[in-house]
Motif scaffolding. Structure first.
Motif: not given
Length: 218
Positions: A118-130
């Motif tokens: 979900n995070l990858q598909r939404a394009g926001i994974r890189d915001y999160f450290n964990a």
């Protein structure tokens, strides 16, 4: 109010997926000619594992809820395979926190693969450290385990972390962890009983960001 970390639930907080979950649960009930009671939404939201299984067994009137749970997750995976709807203000608050040097984590009851997808598909994974899944801790929400693990993963003390939740189970978990807990309601309005556990109750992340710019310090 000083803070160094921000921990987000996923379904109903980052993504407008709780509605899709509820549609799917009701599809499965209709196929089994079962009418889910009015308490189902509140009972199932924010749960996983054994707690979710007990809720499913009660409302679906089955001896083992795992089959129903697995079918729900498989259907959700297909439904979210192309598009994951992001909640209002999420991209803005993530950018704001990153600009402020705040370390961020996702702490969700969902399976690890679904969270990452979900995070990858939404394009926001890189915001999160964990990223922490409910499968990684002994007790699910409303126990504090998942938020304590998330705070540890991002190297922050719980009392210096904000937790963003939409469910009462999640709010209780964040409060029990000693975090500064903010409720951003989704499908369920906050009850009077849950309000003392919340530092703030905000209608969306635009309101959250406004409060951060006026009340909080790094």
């Amino acid at each position: 109010m000083n803070y160094t970390g921000a921990i987000f639930d996923m379904d109903g907080v980052l993504f407008d997926t709780e509605r899709i979950y509820q549609e799917t649960w009701h599809e499965l009930a209709e196929e089994r000619r079962i009418e889910l009671g009015r308490g189902f939404l509140k009972a199932i939201t924010g749960t996983n594992g054994e707690r979710m299984r007990r809720v499913v067994e009660e409302y679906y009137q089955v001896p083992d809820g795992l089959t129903v749970m697995e079918e729900c997750m498989n259907r959700m995976k297909r439904k979210l395979s192309e598009h994951v709807p992001i909640k209002d203000g999420v991209c803005e608050i993530l950018h704001f926190f990153r600009e402020q040097g705040v370390r961020m984590a996702v702490a969700s009851s969902s399976l690890p693969g679904q969270i990452e997808a979900n995070l990858q598909r939404a394009g926001i994974r890189d915001y999160f450290n964990a990223v922490v899944s409910g499968t990684e801790v002994e007790s699910g929400k409303p126990a504090p385990d998942i938020f304590l693990r998330a705070a540890e993963r991002i190297g922050c003390r719980p009392e210096e972390c904000f937790v963003f939740e939409d469910s009462e189970n999640g709010v209780r978990a964040g409060h029990a962890a000693g975090c500064i807990t903010v409720m951003v309601p989704d499908l369920i309005e906050p009850s009077e009983a849950i309000q003392p556990y919340c530092a703030w109750i905000c209608r969306d992340f635009f309101e959250v960001q406004l409060l951060f710019t006026t009340r909080c310090e790094l």
